[in-house]
Design an enzyme around this catalytic site. Structure first.
Site, short mmCIF file in Angstrom:
data_model
loop_
_atom_site.label_atom_id
_atom_site.label_comp_id
_atom_site.label_asym_id
_atom_site.label_seq_id
_atom_site.Cartn_x
_atom_site.Cartn_y
_atom_site.Cartn_z
N HIS A 1 0.84 -1.20 0.00
CA HIS A 1 0.00 0.00 0.00
C HIS A 1 0.87 1.24 0.00
CE1 HIS A 1 0.59 -1.37 4.15
NE2 HIS A 1 0.58 -0.09 4.52
N HIS B 1 0.90 5.15 0.93
CA HIS B 1 0.24 6.22 1.68
C HIS B 1 0.42 7.52 0.91
CE1 HIS B 1 0.24 4.12 5.76
NE2 HIS B 1 1.21 3.45 5.16
P1 5GP Z 1 1.57 0.50 7.36
O1 5GP Z 1 2.17 0.78 8.70
O2 5GP Z 1 1.34 -0.97 7.14
O3 5GP Z 1 2.35 1.13 6.24
O4 5GP Z 1 0.17 1.22 7.34
C1 5GP Z 1 -1.05 0.57 7.49
C2 5GP Z 1 -2.12 1.62 7.47
O5 5GP Z 1 -3.37 1.00 7.31
C3 5GP Z 1 -2.19 2.47 8.75
O6 5GP Z 1 -2.00 3.84 8.44
C4 5GP Z 1 -3.59 2.18 9.30
O7 5GP Z 1 -4.21 3.31 9.88
C5 5GP Z 1 -4.33 1.69 8.06
N1 5GP Z 1 -5.40 0.75 8.35
C6 5GP Z 1 -5.31 -0.36 9.13
N2 5GP Z 1 -6.49 -1.00 9.16
C7 5GP Z 1 -7.34 -0.28 8.39
C8 5GP Z 1 -8.72 -0.45 8.05
O8 5GP Z 1 -9.41 -1.39 8.46
N3 5GP Z 1 -9.27 0.47 7.24
C9 5GP Z 1 -8.54 1.53 6.75
N4 5GP Z 1 -9.18 2.39 5.96
N5 5GP Z 1 -7.25 1.72 7.06
C10 5GP Z 1 -6.66 0.83 7.87
#
Ligand code: 5GP
Length: 139
Positions: free
Chosen positions: A99, A101
């Protein structure tokens, strides 16, 4: 491949505030935004990290990422932003599905905070390292 929360969002099993969808890509608002407009852009292909993603999905992501950035800028009115893509738990990846951001940076206290412990690149080491990476890309 892990059955992640993002797989469930793609499959419609759990809701999300979607902002874009095509046959290969989905984008939706982050549930824990670092700033207003924090958006996640994901491939539908269930790759855990960027290095595992197919060229086809990578191209589809690359095609729409700037377009979604422009939309986030237009709606938030914030022109400065970070695009972040974490790979591996040690690199702050919490959801094991690729993903990107898009994080608007409206000011010092909002958006992404970064620690940037820059070193220096030795000339000879840089030459060797670049040659090795070039060879690895071709293999
Ligand atoms: P990472 O740390 O893996 O790069 O970021 C994961 C992101 O996914 C975090 O910013 C978190 O807030 C988001 N996230 C986790 N679970 C969900 C969810 O169920 N729905 C949405 N819309 N975002 C999520």
């Amino acid at each position: 491949m892990a059955d992640t929360i993002f797989r469930k969002i793609i499959d419609g099993q759990i809701p999300a505030h979607k902002v874009y969808e095509d046959d290969k890509v989905l984008a939706f608002l982050d549930i824990g935004p670092l700033s207003r407009g924090h958006t996640l852009v994901i491939p539908k292909e269930p790759a855990e990290t960027l290095d595992q993603l197919s060229d086809e999905s990578a191209a589809a992501l690359g095609r729409v990422l700037p377009r979604i950035c422009r939309a986030v800028i237009a709606v938030t009115g914030v022109k400065e932003y970070n695009v972040l893509e974490n790979n591996g738990r040690g690199a702050h990846q919490a959801v094991m599905h690729v993903h990107f951001h898009i994080i608007p940076k409206p000011g010092e206290s909002e958006g992404l905070g970064i620690r940037w412990p820059a070193g220096s690149l030795d000339g000879a080491e840089g030459q060797q390292l670049a040659a090795k990476i070039r060879a690895a890309i071709l293999s």
